[in-house]
Design a protein around this motif. Structure first.
Motif, PDB file in Angstrom:
ATOM      1  N   THR A 227      14.827   9.255  -6.505  1.00  0.00           N
ATOM      2  CA  THR A 227      15.458   9.601  -7.471  1.00  0.00           C
ATOM      3  C   THR A 227      15.816   8.516  -8.348  1.00  0.00           C
ATOM      4  O   THR A 227      15.642   8.359  -9.746  1.00  0.00           O
ATOM      5  N   GLN A 228      16.136   7.511  -7.402  1.00  0.00           N
ATOM      6  CA  GLN A 228      16.506   5.916  -7.629  1.00  0.00           C
ATOM      7  C   GLN A 228      15.262   5.642  -8.177  1.00  0.00           C
ATOM      8  O   GLN A 228      15.825   4.778  -9.303  1.00  0.00           O
ATOM      9  N   GLN A 229      14.340   5.185  -8.027  1.00  0.00           N
ATOM     10  CA  GLN A 229      12.868   5.297  -8.523  1.00  0.00           C
ATOM     11  C   GLN A 229      12.519   5.275  -9.657  1.00  0.00           C
ATOM     12  O   GLN A 229      12.143   4.575 -10.264  1.00  0.00           O
ATOM     13  N   GLN A 230      12.860   6.584  -9.798  1.00  0.00           N
ATOM     14  CA  GLN A 230      12.210   7.842 -11.024  1.00  0.00           C
ATOM     15  C   GLN A 230      13.053   6.732 -12.078  1.00  0.00           C
ATOM     16  O   GLN A 230      12.951   6.504 -13.074  1.00  0.00           O
ATOM     17  N   LYS A 231      14.699   6.696 -11.958  1.00  0.00           N
ATOM     18  CA  LYS A 231      15.379   6.381 -13.021  1.00  0.00           C
ATOM     19  C   LYS A 231      14.884   4.514 -13.274  1.00  0.00           C
ATOM     20  O   LYS A 231      15.263   4.731 -14.137  1.00  0.00           O
TER      21      LYS A 231
ATOM     22  N   LEU B  46      11.972   3.660 -13.262  1.00  0.00           N
ATOM     23  CA  LEU B  46      10.716   3.952 -14.040  1.00  0.00           C
ATOM     24  C   LEU B  46      11.011   4.072 -15.480  1.00  0.00           C
ATOM     25  O   LEU B  46      11.153   3.090 -16.258  1.00  0.00           O
ATOM     26  N   GLU B  47      12.418   4.548 -15.812  1.00  0.00           N
ATOM     27  CA  GLU B  47      12.379   4.976 -16.901  1.00  0.00           C
ATOM     28  C   GLU B  47      13.379   4.700 -17.539  1.00  0.00           C
ATOM     29  O   GLU B  47      13.011   3.912 -19.371  1.00  0.00           O
ATOM     30  N   ASP B  48      13.998   3.608 -17.191  1.00  0.00           N
ATOM     31  CA  ASP B  48      14.494   2.211 -17.501  1.00  0.00           C
ATOM     32  C   ASP B  48      13.271   0.847 -18.316  1.00  0.00           C
ATOM     33  O   ASP B  48      13.804   0.632 -19.140  1.00  0.00           O
ATOM     34  N   ALA B  49      12.185   1.041 -17.232  1.00  0.00           N
ATOM     35  CA  ALA B  49      11.466  -0.027 -17.708  1.00  0.00           C
ATOM     36  C   ALA B  49      10.629   0.673 -18.604  1.00  0.00           C
ATOM     37  O   ALA B  49      11.018  -0.326 -19.350  1.00  0.00           O
ATOM     38  N   LYS B  50      10.342   1.149 -19.007  1.00  0.00           N
ATOM     39  CA  LYS B  50       9.413   1.844 -20.063  1.00  0.00           C
ATOM     40  C   LYS B  50      10.767   2.028 -21.315  1.00  0.00           C
ATOM     41  O   LYS B  50      10.369   1.801 -22.327  1.00  0.00           O
ATOM     42  N   ARG B  51      12.043   3.102 -21.284  1.00  0.00           N
ATOM     43  CA  ARG B  51      12.880   1.811 -22.405  1.00  0.00           C
ATOM     44  C   ARG B  51      13.164   0.458 -22.746  1.00  0.00           C
ATOM     45  O   ARG B  51      13.103   0.282 -24.119  1.00  0.00           O
TER      46      ARG B  51
ATOM     47  N   MET C 297       0.716  -1.308   0.598  1.00  0.00           N
ATOM     48  CA  MET C 297       0.475  -0.244  -0.231  1.00  0.00           C
ATOM     49  C   MET C 297       0.922   1.383  -0.158  1.00  0.00           C
ATOM     50  O   MET C 297       0.841   2.184  -0.351  1.00  0.00           O
ATOM     51  N   VAL C 298       1.606   1.425   0.616  1.00  0.00           N
ATOM     52  CA  VAL C 298       2.771   2.425   1.044  1.00  0.00           C
ATOM     53  C   VAL C 298       2.910   3.112  -0.125  1.00  0.00           C
ATOM     54  O   VAL C 298       3.895   4.005  -0.097  1.00  0.00           O
ATOM     55  N   LYS C 299       3.740   1.961  -0.564  1.00  0.00           N
ATOM     56  CA  LYS C 299       5.448   2.766  -2.015  1.00  0.00           C
ATOM     57  C   LYS C 299       3.775   2.570  -3.158  1.00  0.00           C
ATOM     58  O   LYS C 299       4.581   3.331  -4.042  1.00  0.00           O
ATOM     59  N   LYS C 300       2.831   2.843  -3.001  1.00  0.00           N
ATOM     60  CA  LYS C 300       2.019   3.056  -4.363  1.00  0.00           C
ATOM     61  C   LYS C 300       1.594   4.952  -3.814  1.00  0.00           C
ATOM     62  O   LYS C 300       1.134   5.268  -4.865  1.00  0.00           O
ATOM     63  N   ILE C 301       1.752   5.401  -2.769  1.00  0.00           N
ATOM     64  CA  ILE C 301       2.165   6.680  -2.338  1.00  0.00           C
ATOM     65  C   ILE C 301       3.285   7.300  -2.623  1.00  0.00           C
ATOM     66  O   ILE C 301       3.969   6.638  -2.050  1.00  0.00           O
ATOM     67  N   ALA C 302       2.793   8.772  -2.979  1.00  0.00           N
ATOM     68  CA  ALA C 302       3.790   9.375  -3.037  1.00  0.00           C
ATOM     69  C   ALA C 302       4.886   9.632  -1.407  1.00  0.00           C
ATOM     70  O   ALA C 302       3.307  10.040  -1.145  1.00  0.00           O
ATOM     71  N   LEU C 303       5.698  10.424  -1.709  1.00  0.00           N
ATOM     72  CA  LEU C 303       6.160  10.844   0.026  1.00  0.00           C
ATOM     73  C   LEU C 303       5.790  12.479   0.293  1.00  0.00           C
ATOM     74  O   LEU C 303       5.336  13.065  -0.804  1.00  0.00           O
ATOM     75  N   LEU C 304       5.353  12.760   1.091  1.00  0.00           N
ATOM     76  CA  LEU C 304       4.296  13.980   1.544  1.00  0.00           C
ATOM     77  C   LEU C 304       5.659  14.636   1.554  1.00  0.00           C
ATOM     78  O   LEU C 304       6.565  13.826   2.485  1.00  0.00           O
ATOM     79  N   PRO C 305       5.901  16.192   1.639  1.00  0.00           N
ATOM     80  CA  PRO C 305       6.540  16.685   2.185  1.00  0.00           C
ATOM     81  C   PRO C 305       6.745  16.801   3.413  1.00  0.00           C
ATOM     82  O   PRO C 305       6.374  16.804   4.001  1.00  0.00           O
TER      83      PRO C 305
END
Length: 339
Positions: free
Chosen positions: A96-100, A102-107, A17-25
């Motif tokens: 940042t690592q998670q975003q990278k 995700l982008e690698d998976a899309k590529r 559950m928590v991995k699907k929700i973005a971090l709040l500042p």
């Protein structure tokens, strides 16, 4: 044992559950009263350099309340023990690592899709491709059908040969027929106006034509080949059908009848200097029911049979196995006139 199992199940569900929700500042006020909710497993760093793996934490005044991943329960510690800067830095690095990733998976997914499209042949309609290898194919609107090669055979029109011997040259021409075995083609197409795609070496698709085939007893006639008794250039007679002819890709040609085809037998054949290559791609329109055929030839034209010639206008006999021989001029004169 049951408590441990329940804790493990809860911890697993909490992580999903928590991995699907973005971090709040992280919000800290000047009074030191703040609340932070982090809905993903992260490291809550302490000032001694250690950390707690938490799925969520909240700041209430001088206390930090967090849900421990290891203990599967809520715990509290003083805010003075927490290194918020290290915690926030680790959170940003994780994001940042998670975003990278995700982008690698899309590529990778895009490369796989493009590679699959490159491995497929010409797209005849969205989602349907031709094979990449050479061949002749039919498209009936829902599927691609691979056409089968068939070899025609030249047979002698025996009746015509007998008549040319009986009459002085050059009254009649010798005749042979290009025929296919069987009265029906193996490939059947159930729509009247299919589209054909020809991808053959040397641009042969530009020379392929569509023709009607005339069924006879145990064979199908592609064309008649006629030659005068004294020699000379042979003429070929066949029933060609108008088609729309276009090159849709390098070396790939598209053919489509201008009008729907009636039930019957047909073939695609290559013409080389107006002469038919005897290797053709034959097919039938309809599921093998009784076909309709082209108009019969005039009364004086010959049709095929396996019976010997008799008096009157009877069909010819075909002599198989060898190409037609050049007829010899008759030594007899014309028959005497009738009184």
């Amino acid at each position: 044992m049951g408590t441990r199992l329940l804790r493990a199940v809860y911890r697993s569900e909490e992580r999903l559950m928590v991995k699907k929700i973005a971090l709040l500042p992280l919000v800290l006020s000047a009074l030191g009263i703040a609340t932070c909710a982090a809905w993903a497993d992260q490291k809550l760093y302490l000032r001694d350099g250690s950390y707690q793996l938490v799925s969520r934490y909240e700041v209430h005044g001088d206390r930090v309340r967090y849900y421990s991943v290891e203990g599967s329960q809520w715990e509290e510690i003083p805010t003075s023990l927490v290194d918020f800067e290290a915690t926030e830095r680790a959170r940003k690095e994780e994001t940042t690592q998670q975003q990278k990733e995700l982008e690698d998976a899309k590529r990778i997914d895009k490369e796989r899709f493009e590679r699959q499209a490159a491995d497929a042949g010409f797209e005849v309609t969205p989602g349907i491709h031709l094979p990449k290898e050479e061949g002749v194919f039919a498209f009936d609107g829902t599927r691609v059908i691979r056409m089968v090669e068939s070899s025609a055979e030249l047979v002698t029109d025996k009746k015509r040969a007998v008549l040319t011997k009986a009459l002085p040259a050059p009254i009649l021409k010798s005749r042979s027929l290009a025929v296919l075995d069987g009265d029906k083609a193996a490939v059947r197409i159930l729509v009247g106006q299919p589209t054909f795609f020809v991808q053959l070496p040397g641009g042969a698709g530009a020379r392929v034509e569509l023709m009607a085939v005339k069924p006879a007893k145990e064979v199908r006639v592609l064309e008649r080949v006629e030659q005068s008794a004294g020699g000379g250039k042979a003429s070929e007679v066949r029933s060609e059908i108008p088609v729309e002819h276009a090159e849709v890709a390098p070396g790939l040609f598209k053919l489509r009848p201008t009008q729907p085809l009636s039930q019957g037998e047909y073939a695609l054949g290559e013409l080389v200097e107006d002469k038919l290559n005897l290797v053709v791609w034959d097919f039938g329109i309809g599921a093998g029911a009784k076909e309709t055929h082209p108009e019969p030839e005039p009364q004086h034209s010959s049709t095929m049979t396996e019976h010997p010639p008799a008096s009157g206008d009877t069909p010819p006999v075909l002599h198989r196995g060898t190409p037609p021989q050049q007829p010899q001029p008759s030594t007899q004169g014309p028959p005497p006139p009738q009184n």
